[in-house]
Design a protein around this motif. Structure first.
Motif, mmCIF file in Angstrom:
data_model
loop_
_atom_site.group_PDB
_atom_site.id
_atom_site.type_symbol
_atom_site.label_atom_id
_atom_site.label_comp_id
_atom_site.label_asym_id
_atom_site.label_seq_id
_atom_site.Cartn_x
_atom_site.Cartn_y
_atom_site.Cartn_z
ATOM 1 N N ARG A 164 0.829 -1.211 0.000
ATOM 2 C CA ARG A 164 0.000 0.000 0.000
ATOM 3 C C ARG A 164 0.865 1.263 0.000
ATOM 4 N N THR A 165 1.964 1.237 0.747
ATOM 5 C CA THR A 165 2.847 2.417 0.781
ATOM 6 C C THR A 165 3.392 2.686 -0.617
ATOM 7 N N ARG A 166 3.778 1.614 -1.319
ATOM 8 C CA ARG A 166 4.337 1.783 -2.674
ATOM 9 C C ARG A 166 3.312 2.387 -3.635
ATOM 10 N N ARG A 167 2.042 2.078 -3.413
ATOM 11 C CA ARG A 167 1.003 2.628 -4.303
ATOM 12 C C ARG A 167 0.958 4.163 -4.224
ATOM 13 N N TYR A 168 1.335 4.686 -3.054
ATOM 14 C CA TYR A 168 1.287 6.150 -2.875
ATOM 15 C C TYR A 168 2.553 6.842 -3.384
ATOM 16 N N LEU A 169 3.476 6.052 -3.934
ATOM 17 C CA LEU A 169 4.702 6.654 -4.470
ATOM 18 C C LEU A 169 4.606 6.914 -5.973
#
Lengths: 240, 213
Positions: free
Chosen positions: B28-33
């Motif tokens: 999920r964190t990577r999706r916000y990058l």
């Protein structure tokens, strides 16, 4: 002509290290207008011992670069660094013996003439830091892909975010240091070269900077009936 | 670079929602990058919207991210026009006018207080609205009538610049040897002449360059 180089070095350090925090406000942190020339130059002037001349330089520069708008992918001139350098140099040199018998207008004009050529350099520095920070995203991705370990993955995003701030800060410190030191060495020489009989003119020439700023801003605004508003207000002021 | 800031801002929510599942949390964190670029002040509306969507479910979070790329462009255009073309020039023009009228720290205080009052107000309103109403924040931003306010601010800026042009004569003591009204007229003619010259498209010495990314 007597120059206190240790005092110059101390002022350069103070303005660079503390002033770079104002530069962070420009894009990297808060954006609360501490980076506007009016505020930044006054702060730099206070750091160097004379906020009044810092304020004068800040007001002069405030309008000058306002027509450059950071819309889309355009990086405008870093007026914060220029204002910090100008405010710091102006305040430091206002205490020199050769400045004492002159009005602040001449000193402010010479400071601006030595600081403004750094405009292109500030754009390059800003552009360079942005490119460098752009690569941080890849580094965060790599760190996150290294393993689904909460203790490793989450702090990495946080740390790289702060690393971007540090890049902006350190680039501002170096750029400010270069601008302040070079101007501190150059302006006293120019002050020495300007004859006293020319002073009434050089004191007043500073007014051209706000004029250029006003013209640049009026041209950029493209507002309907703008000329009518401008003419109406000026006519009213002339009549009353 | 704004995507790192977005990921940083939303991390506490992601930790709260997926803290027990590190693999999911990382995903999920990577999706916000993903690439994200908007006006920094109206980014608060997008952040509030994403928090609203992500709080509901992972699928809704993905939908939120998909929509946010369109919202970012829209808010970028509206926000840049209001803040960079309207509020900033107006506040600066009034502050400089105050300085040339009464030199002192009042100009600095006005600049900081007025600008931050408006910008924090807008940030606060749009963030809370997006947080509670999701995509309904569009109506809220529309109700703020930012384009109309920007036009009004344009007129205030022009009037302030006209007054500043007038005040410059007194501040720099240009009346000496010319007389009051003649000095004012000459400076006004200088401003209008340069303005006309710039408008007519000729390159002048005070045209400044900007660096494209």
């Amino acid at each position: 002509m007597w120059l206190d180089f240790s005092a110059f070095l101390w002022i350069t350090l103070k303005v660079s290290l503390f002033g770079a925090f104002c530069a962070l406000d420009r894009t990297a942190l808060l954006q609360m207008m501490f980076s506007r020339p009016l505020v930044a130059a006054t702060f730099a002037g206070a750091l160097a011992g004379n906020w009044e001349i810092g304020l004068l330089l800040g007001a002069t520069l405030e309008l000058y670069f306002l027509s450059e708008i950071p819309v889309g992918t355009i990086i405008p001139t870093d007026d914060t660094l220029l204002a910090m350098a100008a405010g710091g140099v102006g305040a430091a040199l206002s205490n020199l013996p050769q400045s004492q018998n002159r009005a602040s207008g001449t000193l402010a004009l010479l400071v601006l003439l030595t600081v403004l050529p750094w405009s292109a350099f500030t754009r390059k520095v800003d552009s360079w830091v942005r490119h460098k920070n752009g690569r941080l995203v890849d580094e965060v991705e790599t760190a996150l892909l290294a393993g689904p370990n909460l203790n490793r993955a989450q702090p990495s995003a946080l740390n790289y975010h702060l690393h971007g701030l540090f890049n902006f800060y350190s680039a501002s410190v170096v750029a400010l240091g270069l601008m302040v030191m070079s101007s501190l060495l150059l302006v006293p020489l120019l002050l020495f070269l300007v004859p006293v009989w020319l002073q009434p003119l050089t004191d007043r020439l500073l007014f051209l900077f706000p004029v250029f700023g006003i013209v640049g801003l009026l041209s950029n605004m493209n507002q309907k009936r703008q000329l009518a508003v401008f003419a109406g207000v000026t006519t009213a002021l002339l009549l009353f | 670079m704004q995507c790192l800031g977005l990921a940083y801002a939303i991390t506490p929510l992601l930790e709260k929602l997926y803290g027990k599942d590190p693999e999911r949390l990382t995903r999920r964190t990577r999706r916000y990058l993903d690439c994200f670029n908007t006006n920094p002040y109206l980014a608060a509306a997008i952040l509030g919207f994403l928090v609203h969507m992500e709080s509901q479910s992972e699928e809704m979070g993905d939908q939120g991210l998909y929509l946010s790329s369109s919202l970012a462009g829209l808010y970028g255009a509206v926000g840049d026009n209001f803040f960079w073309n309207g509020l900033k020039p107006m506040t600066s023009a009034i502050a400089v006018m105050i300085f040339f009228w009464r030199p002192g720290l009042t100009a600095v205080l006005f600049l900081l207080l007025f600008y931050n009052l408006v910008h924090f107000g807008v940030r606060y309103i749009v963030y809370l609205s997006a947080l509670h109403r999701g995509i309904g924040v569009l109506e809220k931003i529309d109700s703020l009538r930012l384009p109309l306010l920007r036009n009004i601010m344009g007129y205030v800026t022009t009037a302030s610049l006209a007054v500043t042009t007038f005040l410059l004569v007194d501040y720099f003591n240009l009346k000496k040897g010319l007389g009051g009204n003649l000095a004012h007229l000459l400076v006004l003619l200088l401003v209008v002449g340069l303005w006309w010259r710039k408008k007519s498209g000729s390159k002048s010495s005070f045209n400044k360059q900007s660096e494209p990314v």
